[in-house]
Design a protein around this motif. Structure first.
Motif, PDB file in Angstrom:
ATOM      1  N   MET A   1       0.834  -1.193   0.000  1.00  0.00           N
ATOM      2  CA  MET A   1       0.000   0.000   0.000  1.00  0.00           C
ATOM      3  C   MET A   1       0.876   1.254   0.000  1.00  0.00           C
ATOM      4  O   MET A   1       2.031   1.234   0.380  1.00  0.00           O
ATOM      5  N   THR A   2       0.261   2.356  -0.441  1.00  0.00           N
ATOM      6  CA  THR A   2       0.875   3.677  -0.362  1.00  0.00           C
ATOM      7  C   THR A   2      -0.042   4.567   0.452  1.00  0.00           C
ATOM      8  O   THR A   2      -1.231   4.663   0.157  1.00  0.00           O
ATOM      9  N   SER A   3       0.491   5.195   1.481  1.00  0.00           N
ATOM     10  CA  SER A   3      -0.328   6.012   2.361  1.00  0.00           C
ATOM     11  C   SER A   3      -0.921   7.198   1.617  1.00  0.00           C
ATOM     12  O   SER A   3      -0.245   7.849   0.818  1.00  0.00           O
ATOM     13  N   SER A   4      -2.210   7.480   1.892  1.00  0.00           N
ATOM     14  CA  SER A   4      -2.862   8.639   1.293  1.00  0.00           C
ATOM     15  C   SER A   4      -3.074   9.747   2.319  1.00  0.00           C
ATOM     16  O   SER A   4      -3.709  10.759   2.017  1.00  0.00           O
ATOM     17  N   ALA A   5      -2.570   9.564   3.531  1.00  0.00           N
ATOM     18  CA  ALA A   5      -2.693  10.593   4.560  1.00  0.00           C
ATOM     19  C   ALA A   5      -1.849  11.799   4.171  1.00  0.00           C
ATOM     20  O   ALA A   5      -0.826  11.661   3.482  1.00  0.00           O
ATOM     21  N   PRO A   6      -2.254  13.019   4.573  1.00  0.00           N
ATOM     22  CA  PRO A   6      -1.437  14.217   4.266  1.00  0.00           C
ATOM     23  C   PRO A   6       0.002  14.022   4.738  1.00  0.00           C
ATOM     24  O   PRO A   6       0.252  13.526   5.842  1.00  0.00           O
ATOM     25  N   ALA A   7       0.934  14.435   3.894  1.00  0.00           N
ATOM     26  CA  ALA A   7       2.357  14.185   4.177  1.00  0.00           C
ATOM     27  C   ALA A   7       2.787  14.800   5.504  1.00  0.00           C
ATOM     28  O   ALA A   7       3.556  14.192   6.262  1.00  0.00           O
ATOM     29  N   LEU A   8       2.289  16.001   5.818  1.00  0.00           N
ATOM     30  CA  LEU A   8       2.681  16.660   7.057  1.00  0.00           C
ATOM     31  C   LEU A   8       2.261  15.836   8.266  1.00  0.00           C
ATOM     32  O   LEU A   8       3.047  15.632   9.208  1.00  0.00           O
ATOM     33  N   ILE A   9       1.038  15.332   8.243  1.00  0.00           N
ATOM     34  CA  ILE A   9       0.544  14.502   9.359  1.00  0.00           C
ATOM     35  C   ILE A   9       1.305  13.187   9.413  1.00  0.00           C
ATOM     36  O   ILE A   9       1.725  12.735  10.488  1.00  0.00           O
ATOM     37  N   ALA A  10       1.479  12.557   8.250  1.00  0.00           N
ATOM     38  CA  ALA A  10       2.144  11.249   8.203  1.00  0.00           C
ATOM     39  C   ALA A  10       3.561  11.333   8.757  1.00  0.00           C
ATOM     40  O   ALA A  10       3.968  10.512   9.592  1.00  0.00           O
ATOM     41  N   TRP A  11       4.317  12.329   8.324  1.00  0.00           N
ATOM     42  CA  TRP A  11       5.708  12.411   8.769  1.00  0.00           C
ATOM     43  C   TRP A  11       5.826  12.885  10.219  1.00  0.00           C
ATOM     44  O   TRP A  11       6.783  12.542  10.919  1.00  0.00           O
ATOM     45  N   ALA A  12       4.849  13.649  10.683  1.00  0.00           N
ATOM     46  CA  ALA A  12       4.842  14.015  12.096  1.00  0.00           C
ATOM     47  C   ALA A  12       4.639  12.773  12.965  1.00  0.00           C
ATOM     48  O   ALA A  12       5.321  12.584  13.986  1.00  0.00           O
ATOM     49  N   ILE A  13       3.708  11.910  12.557  1.00  0.00           N
ATOM     50  CA  ILE A  13       3.463  10.668  13.308  1.00  0.00           C
ATOM     51  C   ILE A  13       4.666   9.745  13.221  1.00  0.00           C
ATOM     52  O   ILE A  13       5.077   9.137  14.218  1.00  0.00           O
ATOM     53  N   LEU A  14       5.251   9.636  12.027  1.00  0.00           N
ATOM     54  CA  LEU A  14       6.429   8.775  11.872  1.00  0.00           C
ATOM     55  C   LEU A  14       7.606   9.300  12.693  1.00  0.00           C
ATOM     56  O   LEU A  14       8.347   8.516  13.301  1.00  0.00           O
TER      57      LEU A  14
ATOM     58  N   GLY B   1       2.094  -4.617 -12.537  1.00  0.00           N
ATOM     59  CA  GLY B   1       2.157  -3.232 -12.101  1.00  0.00           C
ATOM     60  C   GLY B   1       0.898  -2.757 -11.426  1.00  0.00           C
ATOM     61  O   GLY B   1       0.564  -1.568 -11.496  1.00  0.00           O
ATOM     62  N   GLN B   2       0.162  -3.669 -10.763  1.00  0.00           N
ATOM     63  CA  GLN B   2      -1.103  -3.342 -10.120  1.00  0.00           C
ATOM     64  C   GLN B   2      -0.991  -3.447  -8.589  1.00  0.00           C
ATOM     65  O   GLN B   2      -0.142  -4.174  -8.066  1.00  0.00           O
ATOM     66  N   TYR B   3      -1.885  -2.743  -7.927  1.00  0.00           N
ATOM     67  CA  TYR B   3      -2.086  -2.990  -6.503  1.00  0.00           C
ATOM     68  C   TYR B   3      -2.730  -4.356  -6.344  1.00  0.00           C
ATOM     69  O   TYR B   3      -3.697  -4.684  -7.060  1.00  0.00           O
ATOM     70  N   ILE B   4      -2.237  -5.149  -5.424  1.00  0.00           N
ATOM     71  CA  ILE B   4      -2.807  -6.471  -5.247  1.00  0.00           C
ATOM     72  C   ILE B   4      -4.231  -6.389  -4.712  1.00  0.00           C
ATOM     73  O   ILE B   4      -5.050  -7.288  -4.929  1.00  0.00           O
ATOM     74  N   ASP B   5      -4.573  -5.282  -4.062  1.00  0.00           N
ATOM     75  CA  ASP B   5      -5.932  -5.092  -3.541  1.00  0.00           C
ATOM     76  C   ASP B   5      -6.972  -5.089  -4.656  1.00  0.00           C
ATOM     77  O   ASP B   5      -8.159  -5.350  -4.401  1.00  0.00           O
ATOM     78  N   ARG B   6      -6.547  -4.806  -5.897  1.00  0.00           N
ATOM     79  CA  ARG B   6      -7.476  -4.710  -7.022  1.00  0.00           C
ATOM     80  C   ARG B   6      -7.244  -5.789  -8.069  1.00  0.00           C
ATOM     81  O   ARG B   6      -7.873  -5.780  -9.127  1.00  0.00           O
ATOM     82  N   THR B   7      -6.330  -6.707  -7.811  1.00  0.00           N
ATOM     83  CA  THR B   7      -5.939  -7.696  -8.813  1.00  0.00           C
ATOM     84  C   THR B   7      -6.808  -8.941  -8.738  1.00  0.00           C
ATOM     85  O   THR B   7      -7.015  -9.507  -7.656  1.00  0.00           O
ATOM     86  N   GLU B   8      -7.303  -9.382  -9.871  1.00  0.00           N
ATOM     87  CA  GLU B   8      -8.084 -10.617  -9.923  1.00  0.00           C
ATOM     88  C   GLU B   8      -7.148 -11.823  -9.877  1.00  0.00           C
ATOM     89  O   GLU B   8      -6.023 -11.767 -10.352  1.00  0.00           O
ATOM     90  N   GLY B   9      -7.649 -12.906  -9.289  1.00  0.00           N
ATOM     91  CA  GLY B   9      -6.857 -14.124  -9.188  1.00  0.00           C
ATOM     92  C   GLY B   9      -6.807 -14.647  -7.764  1.00  0.00           C
ATOM     93  O   GLY B   9      -6.951 -13.885  -6.797  1.00  0.00           O
TER      94      GLY B   9
ATOM     95  N   ARG C   1      -9.404   2.416  -0.177  1.00  0.00           N
ATOM     96  CA  ARG C   1      -9.165   3.778   0.308  1.00  0.00           C
ATOM     97  C   ARG C   1      -8.958   3.788   1.827  1.00  0.00           C
ATOM     98  O   ARG C   1      -8.112   4.533   2.344  1.00  0.00           O
ATOM     99  N   ALA C   2      -9.738   2.991   2.526  1.00  0.00           N
ATOM    100  CA  ALA C   2      -9.588   2.923   3.989  1.00  0.00           C
ATOM    101  C   ALA C   2      -8.207   2.391   4.361  1.00  0.00           C
ATOM    102  O   ALA C   2      -7.559   2.902   5.278  1.00  0.00           O
ATOM    103  N   ASN C   3      -7.761   1.357   3.638  1.00  0.00           N
ATOM    104  CA  ASN C   3      -6.437   0.787   3.924  1.00  0.00           C
ATOM    105  C   ASN C   3      -5.325   1.809   3.673  1.00  0.00           C
ATOM    106  O   ASN C   3      -4.338   1.863   4.423  1.00  0.00           O
TER     107      ASN C   3
END
Length: 386
Positions: free
Chosen positions: A1-14, A131-139, A219-221
């Motif tokens: 996954m790639t985080s969609s949280a605002p960068a400022l918040i994400a890096w402050a938490i990290l 080149g897909q997210y596995i969350d959306r990949t069929e199989g 999106r939640a993930n």
């Protein structure tokens, strides 16, 4: 996954998580209790997973030729599964049967979680190739990938809920402990919900159905994890704050030691017959020291009970008990003969050492006043005698 949280918040938490991790590694690794080490491991893997979910880290690793972006995305989830292992072991350690199975369970859990992480990366290979997210990949590989994740998340959630519920139903908990177990139940239920919904989403993605639910879960993930990490880091920081306070000697145990010391010194000096260590342990932690002081004060009160007069009718509570103890102390020091035993200090509920210490601190608060009262009374008695 790639985080969609605002960068400022994400890096402050990290950044906050990394700071908490550094202090835990410095202060709560060598010689720490197993539970503290498990919390540190969980924060270590959880922070690593959070870093791997950030787009800047993924792009940097790809530019350095270390891993592809697709691999790092899947690796972040695999590391998240490894994060579950110390949390599961922590919940399992609350069981009464834990000591008998601890060594075998620890080996089994760590080996299993590393194998599971490797299996997830293998199952994610087709999605990376496309080149897909596995969350959306069929199989079927998508179902295997998330079934592994959900199994670990679900088992941990069940263990947290059942163990905490058992403690809550047993009762006789302090308010802080009750709130803690309630929070663990909430987190456990959340983990169960995540396990079920993520697995259902993976089945929908694998079969090409329920795309609306799959997108919602995707999106939640992307958005939720960094905030979960922040909450976990905040909890993990409690141990750091406690250790920081201990080093400054402003923690509750250090304060209790300072509070009890004047009374304790007089009591143990007047009662050399109570058993005490031959050598003083200068490295003893404040918690152990206040525990030992409480026990030695209690032993002294058992000795002084043979010298005690009844509590004064006009003074009750801790003040009256302090005066009664001081009078008994002075009678013993003056060589008075022993009399009928009277129990000294009745205010402690007696549930555990914490209650004992709190009750004795209330008496220690009145110790100087009790000394002055006993001295004034002795002078008055002398004047009356003359």
């Amino acid at each position: 996954m790639t985080s969609s949280a605002p960068a400022l918040i994400a890096w402050a938490i990290l950044g906050f998580s990394l700071a908490a991790l550094v202090f835990r590694l410095l202060w709560l690794s060598v010689g720490a209790r197993p539970s503290e080490r498990l919390v540190t491991y969980a924060l270590l893997f959880g922070t690593a997973s959070g870093l791997l979910r950030e787009r800047a880290v993924q792009d940097w690793l790809a530019q350095m030729g270390v891993f592809s972006v697709g691999f790092v995305r899947q690796l972040s989830t695999a590391v998240m599964v490894v994060t579950v292992a110390p949390l599961l072991l922590l919940a399992a350690s609350w069981s009464d049967r834990w000591p008998a199975h601890a060594a075998r369970t620890i080996r089994l859990v760590w080996v299993s979680v590393y194998v599971s992480a490797a299996l997830m990366l293998i199952a994610g290979t087709p999605a990376r190739a496309r080149g897909q997210y596995i969350d959306r990949t069929e199989g079927w590989q998508t179902s295997v990938y998330f079934a592994t994740f959900s199994a670990w998340c679900g088992v941990t959630g069940i263990l947290m809920v059942t163990t905490s519920t058992k403690e809550l139903r047993a009762g006789d908990l302090r308010p802080l402990h009750r709130v803690t177990y309630l929070m663990i139940v909430i987190v456990g239920v959340w983990a169960l919900e995540e396990a079920v919904s993520i697995f259902v989403s993976s089945v929908c993605a694998a079969t090409g159905t329920g795309r609306a639910f799959t997108e919602f879960r995707f999106r939640a993930n992307e958005n939720n994890y960094i905030y979960m990490l922040g909450g976990g880091a905040l909890v993990a920081t409690a141990g750091v704050v406690t250790e920081f306070m201990r080093r400054l000697r402003i923690d509750p145990a250090s304060q209790a030691v300072r509070h009890l010391t004047p009374m304790w010194e007089e009591l143990v000096q007047a009662c050399p017959e109570i058993p005490r260590p031959m050598r003083q342990d200068v490295e003893m932690s404040p918690r152990r020291r206040v525990h030992r002081m409480t026990v030695e004060i209690r032993d002294s009160l058992l000795v002084l009970g043979r010298y005690a007069d009844p509590v004064a009718d006009d003074i009750d509570g801790p003040a009256g008990e302090a005066i009664q103890i001081v009078r008994a102390l002075h009678r013993k020091q003056s060589g008075a003969t022993v009399g009928q035993y009277r129990r000294l200090q009745h205010a402690a509920p007696g549930r555990d050492i914490v209650d004992e210490t709190r009750a004795l601190r209330r008496i220690a608060d009145r110790w100087d006043d009790a000394q002055n009262h006993a001295h004034a009374t002795s002078l008055l008695d002398g004047d009356i005698a003359r």
